[in-house]
Motif scaffolding. Structure first.
Motif, PDB file in Angstrom:
ATOM      1  N   ASP A   1       1.503  18.314  -2.470  1.00  0.00           N
ATOM      2  CA  ASP A   1       2.879  17.866  -2.264  1.00  0.00           C
ATOM      3  C   ASP A   1       2.871  16.541  -1.510  1.00  0.00           C
ATOM      4  OD1 ASP A   1       5.541  17.459  -1.690  1.00  0.00           O
ATOM      5  OD2 ASP A   1       5.646  19.051  -0.184  1.00  0.00           O
ATOM      6  N   LYS A   2       2.281  16.542  -0.309  1.00  0.00           N
ATOM      7  CA  LYS A   2       2.335  15.363   0.546  1.00  0.00           C
ATOM      8  C   LYS A   2       1.014  14.615   0.593  1.00  0.00           C
ATOM      9  CE  LYS A   2       6.134  16.895   3.369  1.00  0.00           C
ATOM     10  NZ  LYS A   2       6.213  18.350   3.109  1.00  0.00           N
ATOM     11  N   VAL A   3       1.125  13.305   0.596  1.00  0.00           N
ATOM     12  CA  VAL A   3      -0.023  12.413   0.678  1.00  0.00           C
ATOM     13  C   VAL A   3       0.310  11.383   1.751  1.00  0.00           C
ATOM     14  CG1 VAL A   3      -1.433  10.729  -0.561  1.00  0.00           C
ATOM     15  CG2 VAL A   3      -0.460  12.689  -1.789  1.00  0.00           C
ATOM     16  N   VAL A   4      -0.527  11.275   2.758  1.00  0.00           N
ATOM     17  CA  VAL A   4      -0.267  10.326   3.841  1.00  0.00           C
ATOM     18  C   VAL A   4      -1.489   9.440   4.056  1.00  0.00           C
ATOM     19  CG1 VAL A   4       0.349  10.079   6.286  1.00  0.00           C
ATOM     20  CG2 VAL A   4       1.268  11.989   4.967  1.00  0.00           C
ATOM     21  N   SER A   5      -1.282   8.126   4.024  1.00  0.00           N
ATOM     22  CA  SER A   5      -2.366   7.189   4.312  1.00  0.00           C
ATOM     23  C   SER A   5      -2.523   7.073   5.814  1.00  0.00           C
ATOM     24  CB  SER A   5      -2.040   5.808   3.734  1.00  0.00           C
ATOM     25  OG  SER A   5      -2.063   5.846   2.344  1.00  0.00           O
TER      26      SER A   5
ATOM     27  N   ILE B   1       8.096   8.255  -2.958  1.00  0.00           N
ATOM     28  CA  ILE B   1       6.911   7.443  -2.697  1.00  0.00           C
ATOM     29  C   ILE B   1       7.355   6.339  -1.733  1.00  0.00           C
ATOM     30  CG2 ILE B   1       5.187   5.865  -3.666  1.00  0.00           C
ATOM     31  CD1 ILE B   1       5.634   7.252  -6.390  1.00  0.00           C
TER      32      ILE B   1
ATOM     33  N   ARG C   1       0.864  -1.175   0.000  1.00  0.00           N
ATOM     34  CA  ARG C   1       0.000   0.000   0.000  1.00  0.00           C
ATOM     35  C   ARG C   1       0.902   1.226   0.000  1.00  0.00           C
ATOM     36  NH1 ARG C   1      -1.391   2.713   4.752  1.00  0.00           N
ATOM     37  NH2 ARG C   1       0.107   2.287   6.385  1.00  0.00           N
ATOM     38  N   ILE C   2       0.334   2.315  -0.458  1.00  0.00           N
ATOM     39  CA  ILE C   2       1.084   3.566  -0.448  1.00  0.00           C
ATOM     40  C   ILE C   2       1.000   4.119   0.974  1.00  0.00           C
ATOM     41  CG2 ILE C   2       1.173   5.921  -1.322  1.00  0.00           C
ATOM     42  CD1 ILE C   2      -0.199   4.700  -3.914  1.00  0.00           C
ATOM     43  N   LYS C   3       2.123   4.216   1.620  1.00  0.00           N
ATOM     44  CA  LYS C   3       2.144   4.731   2.989  1.00  0.00           C
ATOM     45  C   LYS C   3       2.156   6.252   2.969  1.00  0.00           C
ATOM     46  CE  LYS C   3       4.620   4.212   7.342  1.00  0.00           C
ATOM     47  NZ  LYS C   3       5.003   5.605   7.634  1.00  0.00           N
ATOM     48  N   GLU C   4       3.054   6.815   2.202  1.00  0.00           N
ATOM     49  CA  GLU C   4       3.080   8.261   2.056  1.00  0.00           C
ATOM     50  C   GLU C   4       3.865   8.680   0.818  1.00  0.00           C
ATOM     51  OE1 GLU C   4       5.061   8.734   6.019  1.00  0.00           O
ATOM     52  OE2 GLU C   4       6.357  10.068   4.867  1.00  0.00           O
ATOM     53  N   MET C   5       3.640   9.897   0.416  1.00  0.00           N
ATOM     54  CA  MET C   5       4.363  10.450  -0.732  1.00  0.00           C
ATOM     55  C   MET C   5       4.747  11.882  -0.427  1.00  0.00           C
ATOM     56  SD  MET C   5       2.217   9.072  -3.969  1.00  0.00           S
ATOM     57  CE  MET C   5       0.821  10.137  -3.655  1.00  0.00           C
ATOM     58  N   ALA C   6       5.869  12.282  -0.962  1.00  0.00           N
ATOM     59  CA  ALA C   6       6.304  13.678  -0.908  1.00  0.00           C
ATOM     60  C   ALA C   6       6.744  14.009  -2.328  1.00  0.00           C
ATOM     61  CB  ALA C   6       7.431  13.846   0.091  1.00  0.00           C
TER      62      ALA C   6
END
Lengths: 63, 63
Positions: free
Chosen positions: B22-26, A57, A46-51
């Motif tokens: 910018d940021k994406v957090v699950s 990613i 799963r995608i935990k987080e992205m910046a």
């Protein structure tokens, strides 16, 4: 270009999984990553987080 | 800058949800998006797909 490097979190350590990722698609059987060179990798994660501005990613493995 | 626009898929139509992400957090309670202006939005959704070179994130609502 705005691709990002995808890392997999393993025991708290980030391991590079695929460089220069452009496309990310969630599928029934996992996440399909495709980079700007056309290389594809499927992973049960799963995608935990992205910046995005930092081109990162972070994926976390699932069972 | 390499931020992306986040869209929510609603009845097959993409609606702009947050610009310049910018940021994406699950998280347990959904996905937290933060844009380059510091604006945050939490949504009960999953990441359906992303195309980073085209600056697009497509979300799909979950229950």
């Amino acid at each position: 270009m705005c691709e990002a490097n995808a890392y997999i979190l393993k025991d708290g350590v980030e391991e590079l999984f695929l460089e220069s990722v452009d496309k990310v698609v969630s599928r029934e059987d996992g996440i399909l990553l495709e980079n700007i060179f056309g290389q594809q990798k499927l992973v049960r994660a799963r995608i935990k987080e992205m910046a995005l501005v930092n081109h990162r990613i972070i994926l976390e493995k699932t069972e």
